[in-house]
Design an enzyme around this catalytic site. Sequence first.
Site, PDB file in Angstrom:
ATOM      1  N   ARG A   1       2.305  -6.984   6.018  1.00 56.74           N
ATOM      2  CA  ARG A   1       2.341  -5.708   5.157  1.00 56.74           C
ATOM      3  C   ARG A   1       3.991  -5.211   5.607  1.00 56.74           C
ATOM      4  NH1 ARG A   1      -1.012  -7.847   2.797  1.00 56.74           N
ATOM      5  NH2 ARG A   1      -3.049  -6.867   2.197  1.00 56.74           N
TER       6      ARG A   1
ATOM      7  N   GLU B   1       7.350  -0.998  -1.753  1.00 49.94           N
ATOM      8  CA  GLU B   1       6.665  -1.908  -2.916  1.00 49.94           C
ATOM      9  C   GLU B   1       5.642  -1.239  -3.655  1.00 49.94           C
ATOM     10  OE1 GLU B   1       3.297  -4.944  -1.632  1.00 49.94           O
ATOM     11  OE2 GLU B   1       4.869  -5.180  -0.215  1.00 49.94           O
TER      12      GLU B   1
ATOM     13  N   HIS C   1       6.329 -10.116  -2.958  1.00 47.68           N
ATOM     14  CA  HIS C   1       4.836 -10.180  -2.345  1.00 47.68           C
ATOM     15  C   HIS C   1       4.019 -11.167  -3.217  1.00 47.68           C
ATOM     16  CE1 HIS C   1       1.393  -7.623  -0.477  1.00 47.68           C
ATOM     17  NE2 HIS C   1       1.152  -8.831  -0.288  1.00 47.68           N
TER      18      HIS C   1
END
Length: 310
Positions: free
Chosen positions: A230, A259, A277
């Site tokens: 993360r 993001e 991602h």
Amino acid sequence: MKPVLLALSFLAEEHCAQLSETFELVYAPEADQHAEAIAQHGARVRVVLTIGSIGITPAQIDALPAVTLICALGAGYENIAVAHAKARGIVVANGAGTNDDCVADHAFGLLIAAVRGIPKLDVATRQGVWRTALPLPPNVSHKRIGIVGLGTIGKKIAQRALGFDLQVGYHNRSARSDVAYRYFGDVASLATWADFMVVATPGGPGTKHLVNAQVLDALGPRGYVVNIARGSVIDTAALASALREGRLAGAGLDVYESEPAPPAELLGLDSVVLTPHVGGWSPEAVQASVDRFVENARRHLAGEVPVSPV
């Protein structure tokens, strides 16, 4: 009558079609669609499908009086209000194990790309620059890799590291009894020992900026960091400073604090390899995650325990 499923994250058309075979699908993948979907359909929703980075809040849960199951599509569930859901008797499950290999593969792709400078070499080659005008890129093999978080994904990264003849060390909340890798009680000590650091720990408040300026300085000017966990785990501003000032050699990031917007502080740095991602995204991995959700939901609605409860 089909149970109503509220999906709060992106799904491909074929997966929407698959889910619609079993559920009345309320598809609201964008943040600005969540409130409207809950207001319009919330009283009938039995099952919620989300992802860890989106989650579901206590207020949203309270607006779904009929919900009995909340599932994360992948392994992460850091933004799902798990305690609040369980206090209401709602079952929470995830997709643990469905995309581990894909994420581990991507972690090594980022590591090799960053260390060997593959994106930069691609640009130079297209510009007609030959190898004699370029610095020698370092080896990946025969060095030390430190893994932050030796869960199922971390263990698969370690397995791949052995194929590159890397020494493996790791940091976890506690040492594991089922591996022979070297354990470090804190991240800074691991970084001091390692040439490469791969972040594979869960997100959430407990790991926010776990990789900070001190850790990056410990990794050092020949060190590289990769994050497939993360974005919140790495202090982006500290990372940008370390790279700009030559206190860190490079980074490979599939996740970042900003993001879905790209990390502005890092965009001008050719020592960083960025991907959007997609570490857990492949046709095989996403299909396995959707299939796991369907099986979790099937079992729950039949009065059984899900495959992967949280």
